[in-house]
Design a protein around this motif. Structure first.
Motif, PDB file in Angstrom:
ATOM      1  N   GLY A 182       6.056  -9.694   4.268  1.00 62.30           N
ATOM      2  CA  GLY A 182       4.975  -9.705   5.264  1.00 62.30           C
ATOM      3  C   GLY A 182       3.862  -8.732   4.923  1.00 62.30           C
ATOM      4  N   ARG A 183       4.144  -7.731   4.083  1.00 60.20           N
ATOM      5  CA  ARG A 183       3.049  -6.838   3.656  1.00 60.20           C
ATOM      6  C   ARG A 183       2.155  -7.595   2.671  1.00 60.20           C
ATOM      7  NH1 ARG A 183       4.290  -0.741   2.111  1.00 60.20           N
ATOM      8  NH2 ARG A 183       2.259  -0.439   3.103  1.00 60.20           N
ATOM      9  N   THR A 184       1.000  -7.012   2.356  1.00 60.41           N
ATOM     10  CA  THR A 184       0.029  -7.699   1.500  1.00 60.41           C
ATOM     11  C   THR A 184      -0.084  -6.970   0.170  1.00 60.41           C
ATOM     12  OG1 THR A 184      -1.229  -8.429   3.427  1.00 60.41           O
ATOM     13  CG2 THR A 184      -2.436  -8.337   1.339  1.00 60.41           C
ATOM     14  N   ARG A 189       2.474 -11.087   0.769  1.00 63.94           N
ATOM     15  CA  ARG A 189       1.357 -12.038   0.856  1.00 63.94           C
ATOM     16  C   ARG A 189       0.271 -11.583  -0.096  1.00 63.94           C
ATOM     17  NH1 ARG A 189       1.287 -12.298   7.206  1.00 63.94           N
ATOM     18  NH2 ARG A 189       0.295 -10.313   6.841  1.00 63.94           N
ATOM     19  N   ARG A 196      -3.615 -11.316  -1.352  1.00 64.73           N
ATOM     20  CA  ARG A 196      -5.036 -11.467  -0.986  1.00 64.73           C
ATOM     21  C   ARG A 196      -5.844 -11.310  -2.273  1.00 64.73           C
ATOM     22  NH1 ARG A 196      -6.187  -7.626   3.132  1.00 64.73           N
ATOM     23  NH2 ARG A 196      -5.283  -9.232   4.463  1.00 64.73           N
ATOM     24  N   SER A 203     -10.330  -3.724   3.851  1.00 70.94           N
ATOM     25  CA  SER A 203     -10.883  -3.356   5.168  1.00 70.94           C
ATOM     26  C   SER A 203     -10.383  -4.274   6.280  1.00 70.94           C
ATOM     27  CB  SER A 203     -12.423  -3.406   5.129  1.00 70.94           C
ATOM     28  OG  SER A 203     -12.911  -2.528   4.153  1.00 70.94           O
ATOM     29  N   HIS A 204      -9.306  -5.010   6.046  1.00 69.40           N
ATOM     30  CA  HIS A 204      -8.823  -5.938   7.072  1.00 69.40           C
ATOM     31  C   HIS A 204      -7.968  -5.256   8.133  1.00 69.40           C
ATOM     32  CE1 HIS A 204      -9.567 -10.022   5.036  1.00 69.40           C
ATOM     33  NE2 HIS A 204     -10.211  -9.106   4.340  1.00 69.40           N
ATOM     34  N   GLY A 205      -7.652  -3.970   7.876  1.00 68.12           N
ATOM     35  CA  GLY A 205      -6.853  -3.241   8.863  1.00 68.12           C
ATOM     36  C   GLY A 205      -5.387  -3.646   8.861  1.00 68.12           C
ATOM     37  N   ASP A 206      -4.939  -4.399   7.867  1.00 70.89           N
ATOM     38  CA  ASP A 206      -3.529  -4.781   7.844  1.00 70.89           C
ATOM     39  C   ASP A 206      -2.757  -3.917   6.847  1.00 70.89           C
ATOM     40  OD1 ASP A 206      -4.616  -5.773   5.587  1.00 70.89           O
ATOM     41  OD2 ASP A 206      -3.773  -7.786   5.746  1.00 70.89           O
ATOM     42  N   ASP A 207      -1.516  -4.303   6.635  1.00 67.43           N
ATOM     43  CA  ASP A 207      -0.577  -3.461   5.915  1.00 67.43           C
ATOM     44  C   ASP A 207      -0.572  -3.819   4.429  1.00 67.43           C
ATOM     45  OD1 ASP A 207       1.432  -1.696   5.608  1.00 67.43           O
ATOM     46  OD2 ASP A 207       2.998  -2.982   6.438  1.00 67.43           O
ATOM     47  N   VAL A 208      -1.366  -3.087   3.619  1.00 67.07           N
ATOM     48  CA  VAL A 208      -1.448  -3.411   2.184  1.00 67.07           C
ATOM     49  C   VAL A 208      -0.488  -2.492   1.416  1.00 67.07           C
ATOM     50  CG1 VAL A 208      -2.941  -3.515   0.156  1.00 67.07           C
ATOM     51  CG2 VAL A 208      -3.844  -4.182   2.391  1.00 67.07           C
ATOM     52  N   HIS A 266      -9.160   4.096   0.941  1.00 67.38           N
ATOM     53  CA  HIS A 266      -8.306   3.320   1.857  1.00 67.38           C
ATOM     54  C   HIS A 266      -6.853   3.793   1.827  1.00 67.38           C
ATOM     55  CE1 HIS A 266     -11.224   0.207   3.046  1.00 67.38           C
ATOM     56  NE2 HIS A 266     -11.747   0.403   1.837  1.00 67.38           N
TER      57      HIS A 266
END
Ligand SMILES: Cc1ncc(COP(=O)(O)O)c(C=O)c1O
Length: 392
Positions: free
Chosen positions: A111-113, A134, A136, A155-160, A192
């Protein structure tokens, strides 16, 4: 008339070069420019042959024990001296694929990117998605990933979990990022707080006299960068040996995982054998010879393609690595180019395999054939693609 394939049959150790022993064997009569393999005569059989006896003589039973979890000190010290870091910043791995797998288990969670280049090594993508990451994609130009595109992707604010980059002799495009591009990418990732995984599998294979720019890891003092190196492309992938450079804290985390605590060093005896090769300069002599062999093959392929195809295709001559990247007019379909190549008895890799969706590209490996066969392959491809153009 196809030049005879002397690459395997004339070698004294060749009788086991067959399916079921090696990962893939090129179809008979076909010139294979598909995979990123070394031609059998370029694999380091003669150099590796004495090394295990030398390592067993030097290290005795210590060579057959469980090795130190981070890898045996002799190889780590030699690698540290080559790459300008300390032995505490080096971990021995079983090659880049294994190192990336380890990083995915340690840093990734389903589920992390993972942020990847829009066009990049297809099997690294597989390793990441196997772990539920996932992907990107970010845009690139002639120096690889564009810093603004990376900034947007982070900059999507998700968990990279990490950014996966190949700034040197990129597979498949061959691009090299200059020093200022490298610094910009480092600054964006640091802003980031996301680590960069730098896949440097081809870094030692410059075809020219000038070395590539310093690695991202060296520029950052390894802070926030994990660099993956491998002997697969310089000695032979069957060794399953590579290394990872990272901050000592991360190396501790990686080496305290169950696999390492249970099994000790990855590929311990081979790491001691290769230390014998590096320690007295034989590895550097081998590298100089191999670069020259690859340069000759690259020049032959590029010159023959240019002679046969003229201006109709953009042929990027790489400064290092194994691959030539071709860019066709967008109206040319990948399927018909591949089909024409197949009819001509040449295997090439489709650009779409690496994620490339912008136009029509093919990747040609010059590492797996002799110069004569590469010239023959280029002549066949040029005739096939010209013919296919006129049939349109
Ligand atoms: C960019 C890149 N990384 C990693 C690998 C695999 O490396 P290893 O054999 O060390 O697992 C390859 C091989 O094709 C590659 O092209």
């Amino acid at each position: 008339m196809v030049p005879p394939d002397t690459t395997v049959s004339s070698l004294p150790h060749a009788r086991w070069w067959r399916a079921g022993v090696v990962q893939a064997v090129s179809p008979p009569g076909v010139i294979d420019l598909g995979p990123g393999y070394l031609e059998p005569s370029l694999l380091a059989v003669d150099e590796v042959l004495p090394l295990y006896a030398e390592a067993l003589t030097e290290f005795g039973p210590a060579a057959l024990s469980y090795g130190h979890n981070a890898g045996a000190e002799p190889l780590r010290a030699l690698l540290a001296a080559r790459h300008g870091c300390t032995a505490e910043e080096i971990m021995v791995t079983a090659g880049t694929s294994q190192a990336l797998t380890l990083l995915c288990t340690a840093l990734g969670r389903p589920g992390r990117t993972a942020v990847v280049e829009h066009t990049c090594y297809d099997l690294a993508r597989s390793i990441m998605t196997d772990h539920g990451l996932r992907l990107r994609e970010v845009d690139a130009d002639s120096e690889g990933v564009r810093p603004q595109a990376l900034d947007r992707a982070l900059s999507h604010g998700d968990d990279v979990a990490f950014v996966y980059l190949t700034p040197t002799f990129h597979n498949p495009t061959g691009t090299v990022a200059g020093v200022s591009r490298r610094r910009e990418l480092l600054a964006v990732a640091a802003r980031h707080g996301v680590p960069i995984v730098e896949d440097d599998a081809y870094a030692e294979l410059s075809l020219g006299r000038t070395a590539p720019p310093p690695s991202l890891a060296a520029l950052a003092g390894r802070r926030g960068v994990i660099r993956l190196g491998s002997f697969a492309k310089t000695l032979g992938p069957g060794l399953r040996l590579g290394w990872l450079e990272a901050e000592p804290g991360l190396i501790d985390t990686l080496t305290n995982r169950g696999q390492l605590v249970s099994g000790g060093a990855l590929n311990h005896l081979t790491s001691l054998a290769v230390a014998m090769l590096i320690g007295d300069g034989r590895y550097d002599r081998r590298l100089a010879w191999l670069r020259e062999q690859l340069r000759l093959r690259c020049e032959t392929l590029v010159a023959a393609l240019r002679a046969g195809l003229g201006e109709s295709v953009v042929i990027d001559r790489p400064a290092g690595g194994y691959f030539v990247w071709l860019t066709f007019d967008p109206w040319r379909s990948e399927e018909s180019l591949l089909a024409a190549a197949e009819r001509a008895g040449v295997v090439v890799a489709p650009g779409s395999r690496f994620g490339s969706a912008d136009g029509t590209h093919l990747r040609l490996a010059y590492s797996l054939n002799s110069p004569d066969r590469l010239a023959e392959a280029a002549a066949r491809l040029a005739a096939a693609w010209r013919n296919e153009e006129t049939l349109r």
